[in-house]
Design a protein around this motif. Structure first.
Motif, PDB file in Angstrom:
ATOM      1  N   SER A   1      21.644  96.256  31.793  1.00  0.00           N
ATOM      2  CA  SER A   1      22.615  95.689  32.741  1.00  0.00           C
ATOM      3  C   SER A   1      23.838  96.571  32.911  1.00  0.00           C
ATOM      4  N   GLY A   2      23.865  97.706  32.166  1.00  0.00           N
ATOM      5  CA  GLY A   2      24.977  98.640  32.307  1.00  0.00           C
ATOM      6  C   GLY A   2      26.202  98.270  31.510  1.00  0.00           C
ATOM      7  N   HIS A   3      26.079  97.345  30.560  1.00  0.00           N
ATOM      8  CA  HIS A   3      27.209  96.927  29.735  1.00  0.00           C
ATOM      9  C   HIS A   3      27.218  97.680  28.418  1.00  0.00           C
ATOM     10  N   ARG A   4      28.312  97.526  27.666  1.00  0.00           N
ATOM     11  CA  ARG A   4      28.434  98.168  26.365  1.00  0.00           C
ATOM     12  C   ARG A   4      27.514  97.455  25.374  1.00  0.00           C
ATOM     13  N   ALA A   5      26.674  98.212  24.695  1.00  0.00           N
ATOM     14  CA  ALA A   5      25.720  97.628  23.753  1.00  0.00           C
ATOM     15  C   ALA A   5      26.327  97.528  22.362  1.00  0.00           C
ATOM     16  N   PRO A   6      25.878  96.554  21.555  1.00  0.00           N
ATOM     17  CA  PRO A   6      26.419  96.396  20.196  1.00  0.00           C
ATOM     18  C   PRO A   6      25.980  97.505  19.248  1.00  0.00           C
ATOM     19  N   ALA A   7      24.995  98.271  19.607  1.00  0.00           N
ATOM     20  CA  ALA A   7      24.509  99.400  18.807  1.00  0.00           C
ATOM     21  C   ALA A   7      23.740 100.303  19.751  1.00  0.00           C
ATOM     22  N   ARG A   8      23.298 101.416  19.254  1.00  0.00           N
ATOM     23  CA  ARG A   8      22.489 102.282  20.107  1.00  0.00           C
ATOM     24  C   ARG A   8      21.091 102.387  19.523  1.00  0.00           C
ATOM     25  N   PRO A   9      20.108 102.563  20.372  1.00  0.00           N
ATOM     26  CA  PRO A   9      18.730 102.671  19.865  1.00  0.00           C
ATOM     27  C   PRO A   9      18.533 103.988  19.126  1.00  0.00           C
ATOM     28  N   ARG A  10      17.446 104.062  18.396  1.00  0.00           N
ATOM     29  CA  ARG A  10      17.085 105.325  17.756  1.00  0.00           C
ATOM     30  C   ARG A  10      16.975 106.416  18.825  1.00  0.00           C
ATOM     31  N   ASP A  11      17.199 107.661  18.418  1.00  0.00           N
ATOM     32  CA  ASP A  11      17.248 108.760  19.393  1.00  0.00           C
ATOM     33  C   ASP A  11      15.975 108.842  20.230  1.00  0.00           C
TER      34      ASP A  11
ATOM     35  N   ALA B   1       5.062 111.566  15.936  1.00  0.00           N
ATOM     36  CA  ALA B   1       4.654 110.185  15.699  1.00  0.00           C
ATOM     37  C   ALA B   1       5.816 109.247  16.025  1.00  0.00           C
ATOM     38  N   VAL B   2       5.485 108.133  16.683  1.00  0.00           N
ATOM     39  CA  VAL B   2       6.510 107.208  17.164  1.00  0.00           C
ATOM     40  C   VAL B   2       6.074 105.769  16.897  1.00  0.00           C
ATOM     41  N   GLN B   3       7.007 104.936  16.435  1.00  0.00           N
ATOM     42  CA  GLN B   3       6.781 103.492  16.378  1.00  0.00           C
ATOM     43  C   GLN B   3       7.720 102.826  17.379  1.00  0.00           C
ATOM     44  N   VAL B   4       7.173 101.975  18.211  1.00  0.00           N
ATOM     45  CA  VAL B   4       7.970 101.266  19.222  1.00  0.00           C
ATOM     46  C   VAL B   4       7.808  99.775  18.963  1.00  0.00           C
ATOM     47  N   PHE B   5       8.934  99.110  18.678  1.00  0.00           N
ATOM     48  CA  PHE B   5       8.909  97.720  18.241  1.00  0.00           C
ATOM     49  C   PHE B   5       9.646  96.823  19.230  1.00  0.00           C
ATOM     50  N   SER B   6       8.950  95.815  19.704  1.00  0.00           N
ATOM     51  CA  SER B   6       9.565  94.740  20.491  1.00  0.00           C
ATOM     52  C   SER B   6      10.429  95.303  21.627  1.00  0.00           C
TER      53      SER B   6
ATOM     54  N   MET C   1      29.426 104.546  20.157  1.00  0.00           N
ATOM     55  CA  MET C   1      28.596 103.365  19.945  1.00  0.00           C
ATOM     56  C   MET C   1      27.962 103.467  18.564  1.00  0.00           C
ATOM     57  N   PRO C   2      28.010 102.431  17.735  1.00  0.00           N
ATOM     58  CA  PRO C   2      27.467 102.503  16.385  1.00  0.00           C
ATOM     59  C   PRO C   2      25.949 102.524  16.389  1.00  0.00           C
ATOM     60  N   GLU C   3      25.380 102.996  15.262  1.00  0.00           N
ATOM     61  CA  GLU C   3      23.940 102.941  15.073  1.00  0.00           C
ATOM     62  C   GLU C   3      23.530 101.502  14.783  1.00  0.00           C
ATOM     63  N   PRO C   4      22.247 101.129  14.960  1.00  0.00           N
ATOM     64  CA  PRO C   4      21.795  99.800  14.564  1.00  0.00           C
ATOM     65  C   PRO C   4      22.128  99.537  13.100  1.00  0.00           C
ATOM     66  N   ALA C   5      22.513  98.317  12.793  1.00  0.00           N
ATOM     67  CA  ALA C   5      22.989  97.973  11.455  1.00  0.00           C
ATOM     68  C   ALA C   5      21.866  97.791  10.456  1.00  0.00           C
ATOM     69  N   VAL C   6      20.650  97.666  10.911  1.00  0.00           N
ATOM     70  CA  VAL C   6      19.547  97.396  10.013  1.00  0.00           C
ATOM     71  C   VAL C   6      18.296  98.107  10.525  1.00  0.00           C
ATOM     72  N   ALA C   7      17.455  98.571   9.601  1.00  0.00           N
ATOM     73  CA  ALA C   7      16.203  99.210   9.994  1.00  0.00           C
ATOM     74  C   ALA C   7      15.131  98.150  10.174  1.00  0.00           C
ATOM     75  N   VAL C   8      14.145  98.428  11.031  1.00  0.00           N
ATOM     76  CA  VAL C   8      13.133  97.438  11.354  1.00  0.00           C
ATOM     77  C   VAL C   8      12.376  96.977  10.118  1.00  0.00           C
ATOM     78  N   GLY C   9      12.139  97.884   9.163  1.00  0.00           N
ATOM     79  CA  GLY C   9      11.360  97.518   7.992  1.00  0.00           C
ATOM     80  C   GLY C   9      12.086  96.586   7.047  1.00  0.00           C
ATOM     81  N   GLU C  10      13.409  96.608   7.062  1.00  0.00           N
ATOM     82  CA  GLU C  10      14.168  95.772   6.146  1.00  0.00           C
ATOM     83  C   GLU C  10      14.139  94.307   6.562  1.00  0.00           C
ATOM     84  N   ASP C  11      14.273  94.053   7.821  1.00  0.00           N
ATOM     85  CA  ASP C  11      14.281  92.674   8.326  1.00  0.00           C
ATOM     86  C   ASP C  11      13.893  92.703   9.792  1.00  0.00           C
TER      87      ASP C  11
END
Length: 424
Positions: free
Chosen positions: A28-38, A150-155, A1-11
């Motif tokens: 829902s147990g489906h294939r995701a378009p990216a994977r979340p940060r570790d 330290a952790v940032q959790v967004f949306s 599974m690929p990493e997210p294509a963009v970082a939160v700070g960029e857009d």
């Protein structure tokens, strides 16, 4: 599974849409378009393994009482000002709230604009609420505690869907003496307020708080060392001076200890200390004087004198088994000690509130004052009711003219003593 294509700070908007798709697919147990940060993916897996429902509405457990006790026990009260000052630029614009939680994720303090606090209320994000992962899923407080970073959790990085309109950044605060986490500082607000530098600032403030705690403890030990050094020199026998938690300030004729384990209910007198054996203990300003006991020695009461003669302000002096000391005290502490010296049976918190303020409901203020007094002179006072400890023999020195007793005091109890003694 690929990493997210963009970082939160960029857009942030693009990242929010991507994470929403990742979240929906993962839950829902489906294939995701990216994977979340570790750090987020690890938290999600913990939540799913625990069977937490992402669509449930969080109803965190709230401490119904004892919040002031939790605050005092947290070890964080002395760094609140440091934390608030370091993060005031983020909170001042009214879009975010500042939260300080303890090592269990319980919200101890929060501050911010009424509008954002109102939104937090609807999530149960209130003082006393448990904000650990097990209660409310992935969030900056609970996840910072578990990950120890330290952790940032967004949306949509929040595990509970009801939290997706929020962003939060949290960092653990460690006790610099032990390295153990004692709490978390957190900044939370609407998701639109996300900024990539927030988590770095929150983490920097947490480190400043740790530095403040370290400096504060060094000052306490230095003051204790100053009082204890001449007494240790006079004793000429194995002894040491420790703060109320057993951290060693000074030692004589004993192997070096950084800390000793003190009994939970320690009081002046004879006690058994695991690292040392049977010891005689005396009260010191800011700690204890501990001396190894000789078998043929009999324990003695400590003689305490509350000096209210007005010369140089109120003070407290003690003559113990091994030496003596004198320490200036505040007006409020002088009032409390005078009240307790005149009533050996002791006073409850409501009774002391009436004595000091003429208002029996001000028990929180009274308990805070007693907490400070008992920390400064560990073992001097007992509780439930508040009274001098049984190992203490107390006397009071009054001014020759009782109408001048603590002249700046407006306490009802002190005024009553002035009037009674002046007219007798």
């Amino acid at each position: 599974m690929p990493e997210p294509a963009v970082a939160v700070g960029e857009d942030p908007r693009t990242y929010a849409r991507l994470m929403s798709a990742v979240y929906d697919a993962t839950m829902s147990g489906h294939r995701a378009p990216a994977r979340p940060r570790d750090v987020i993916g690890d938290s999600w897996r913990r939540m799913m393994s625990a069977g937490v429902d992402p669509d449930r509405r969080a109803r965190p457990v709230v401490e119904s009482g004892g919040l002031e006790t939790l605050r005092r026990a947290s070890g964080l009260m002395t760094v609140l000002e440091e934390i608030s000052r370091g993060l005031e630029s983020i909170v001042a614009d009214g879009a975010n709230i500042l939260v300080v939680a303890d090592s269990q994720g319980r919200v101890l303090w929060r501050s911010g604009s009424p509008a954002v606090l109102g939104n937090a209320d609807r999530l149960g994000f209130i003082e006393g609420a448990h904000w650990a992962e097990g209660e409310v899923g992935t969030n900056a407080i609970g996840t910072a505690l578990v990950s120890n970073r330290a952790v940032q959790v967004f949306s949509a990085e929040h595990f509970l869907r009801t939290h997706h309109s929020w962003t939060c950044a949290g960092a653990p605060i460690r006790d610099p003496r032990t390295g153990h986490v004692i709490g978390v500082v957190d900044v939370s607000g609407p998701a639109a307020t996300v900024h990539p530098t927030t988590v770095a600032l929150v983490d920097a403030v947490a480190r400043l708080a740790e530095s403040h705690l370290r400096e504060q403890h060094d000052r306490i030990l230095n003051r204790l060392r100053t009082v204890a050094a001449p007494i240790l020199a006079r004793i000429g026998a194995p002894a040491l001076a420790v703060d109320p938690e057993g951290w060693v300030a000074a030692v004589d004729s004993l192997p070096l200890h950084h800390r000793i384990l003190l009994p939970e209910d320690i009081a002046a007198g004879r006690v058994w200390i695991p690292a040392l054996g049977i010891c005689d203990v005396d009260v010191l300003p800011g700690g204890w004087l501990v001396r190894l006991t000789q078998d043929d020695e009999a324990p003695k009461l400590a003689q305490v004198c509350l000096d209210l003669t007005g010369v140089g302000g109120p003070s407290l002096a003690m003559t113990g088994q091994f030496g003596c000391w004198r320490n200036d005290i505040s007006l409020r502490h002088a009032e409390i000690l005078l009240i307790l010296a005149r009533d050996p049976r002791g006073r409850s918190a409501p009774e002391l509130a009436a004595d000091l303020y003429g208002d029996r409901t001000r028990v929180v203020t009274v308990r805070a004052e007693l907490s400070r007094l008992r920390k400064q002179f560990a073992g001097l006072l007992a509780a439930q009711p508040y009274r001098f400890a049984g190992s203490i023999d107390v006397t009071v020195r009054y001014p020759a003219d009782m109408s001048t007793l603590l002249p700046s005091s407006i306490s009802p109890a002190v005024r009553a003593v002035r009037n009674t003694e002046s007219n007798s």
